[in-house]
Design an enzyme around this catalytic site. Structure first.
Site, mmCIF file in Angstrom:
data_model
loop_
_atom_site.group_PDB
_atom_site.id
_atom_site.type_symbol
_atom_site.label_atom_id
_atom_site.label_comp_id
_atom_site.label_asym_id
_atom_site.label_seq_id
_atom_site.Cartn_x
_atom_site.Cartn_y
_atom_site.Cartn_z
ATOM 1 N N SER A 112 0.735 -1.338 0.355
ATOM 2 C CA SER A 112 -0.216 -0.400 0.343
ATOM 3 C C SER A 112 0.637 1.263 -0.316
ATOM 4 C CB SER A 112 -0.849 0.424 0.985
ATOM 5 O OG SER A 112 -2.008 -1.105 1.214
ATOM 6 N N SER A 167 -2.422 -4.103 -2.686
ATOM 7 C CA SER A 167 -2.027 -2.813 -3.157
ATOM 8 C C SER A 167 -3.289 -1.903 -2.587
ATOM 9 C CB SER A 167 -0.819 -2.592 -3.291
ATOM 10 O OG SER A 167 0.069 -1.325 -3.201
ATOM 11 N N ASP A 176 -3.784 1.888 -2.264
ATOM 12 C CA ASP A 176 -2.968 2.826 -2.501
ATOM 13 C C ASP A 176 -4.508 3.910 -3.022
ATOM 14 O OD1 ASP A 176 -0.991 1.561 -3.688
ATOM 15 O OD2 ASP A 176 -1.563 0.668 -5.381
#
Length: 346
Positions: free
Chosen positions: A235, A273, A275
């Site tokens: 992340s 991830s 984001d």
């Protein structure tokens, strides 16, 4: 300017200059008037490498109940407490706090304590707290972040050059195969005849191949034989602040560009991830928002500031050995193309 905590160099000290726009005096998110940053670092030299980073708009403690804001989830594999109300109402009611994944809920409760102390008449609050997973280097299940750590970061926030690299919420993070952490940068533009400052702060902890000004730099080439963390997820949290007069819709457009900028440094944008970008403005509410056709210079400022903040998060970080003896290596300056120990890609 070298990082003032550990002697590691920022991108510009290595000759890595992103874009042609001027920076603010500190080249940091704190170049936006009234924006403060505080860190609390938890590092026992062994199993704990974690902490808290707080971005505190002083305008929220000077009579304003909220600021125009927007959140963009490039990939929603994460925990951003309070984001749905920001989406719904288009305002930020609290400082932005960043920490580790399993500590995000304790941090949100601590931020609530902070907000209640400043508004004794309030009956509803929306703390905004984000996270990345630092479990590769830190024993994340111990959840060491306590209320005092969060309050210390909030109350100690200042307008100077924030610490970067292995500090606060970046103490245990890794990105693009290397040790990473907190990074920040800023840009200045003239938009519709008025000066505008854009600042970015990142908590970098994502996969991909480090790319510097278009040149891929895999870990295996920069550190031959090194065992490194193959990051499937991890992340990235990005906070964008500006003094440009913008409404929530236009701030959402800035937030999207902030996540797009991750691609410039080689982000893989993988399934795991999370984001996220949070964008807010400190502009006085009486000012009309900039028209959409005037936003291109602001978009450019966001993209460049985020890219350089991400590079700063890597270049200022130090090699760290943590939980279960795992090691994440710092980017070696002397192996960057064109470097002579201290000068890279000049």
């Amino acid at each position: 300017m070298d990082n003032h905590l550990n002697g590691r160099a920022r991108a510009r000290s290595l000759g890595v200059v992103v874009g042609g726009l001027p920076t603010g005096p500190l080249n940091a998110i704190t170049d936006v008037e009234g924006v403060l940053v505080g860190h609390t670092t938890i590092d026992d030299g062994a199993d704990l490498h974690t902490g808290v980073t707080a971005v505190v708009p002083r305008q929220l403690t000077a009579g304003r109940r909220n600021l125009p804001a927007a959140v963009y989830a490039g990939n929603g594999y994460g925990k951003l407490v309070g984001s749905t109300q920001v989406d719904e109402l288009g305002v930020l009611e609290s400082p932005v706090v960043l920490t580790a994944t399993l500590s995000v809920f304790r941090a949100a409760d601590a931020l609530l304590t902070y907000l209640m102390g400043r508004r004794p008449d309030g009956i509803s609050f929306n703390p905004l707290v984000g996270e990345t997973n630092d479990g590769f280097l830190s024993d994340i299940r111990r959840r060491p972040v306590a209320e005092r750590h969060v309050l210390d970061a909030l109350e100690g926030a200042s307008g100077g050059l924030p610490g970067e690299g292995c500090v606060g919420a970046g103490t245990g993070t890794t990105a693009l195969g290397f040790k990473a952490g907190i990074g920040t940068s800023s840009r200045r533009q003239v938009v519709d005849g008025a000066p505008v400052t854009v600042g970015a702060l990142v908590q970098a902890n994502f996969g991909g191949v480090l790319t510097v000004r278009g040149v891929p730099m895999p870990v295996g080439e920069l550190i031959p034989g090194a065992r490194h963390h193959e990051q499937a997820g991890g992340s990235c949290m990005i906070v964008v602040a500006t003094d440009a007069p913008l409404d929530a819709r236009r701030l959402g457009r800035l937030a999207r560009r902030a996540v797009f900028a991750m691609g410039r440094v080689g982000a893989s944008y993988s399934n795991g991830s999370g984001d996220y970008a949070i964008a807010f403005t400190t502009a006085p509410p009486r000012l009309p928002p900039l028209p959409d056709e005037a936003l291109n210079p602001v978009f450019a400022a966001v993209m460049d500031a985020v890219e350089e903040a991400l590079l700063n998060s890597l270049f200022t970080a130090t090699t760290t050995t943590g939980f279960r003896g795992r090691t994440s290596h710092a980017v070696p300056y002397d192996r960057l193309p064109g470097t002579d120990g201290r000068t890279a890609l000049a």
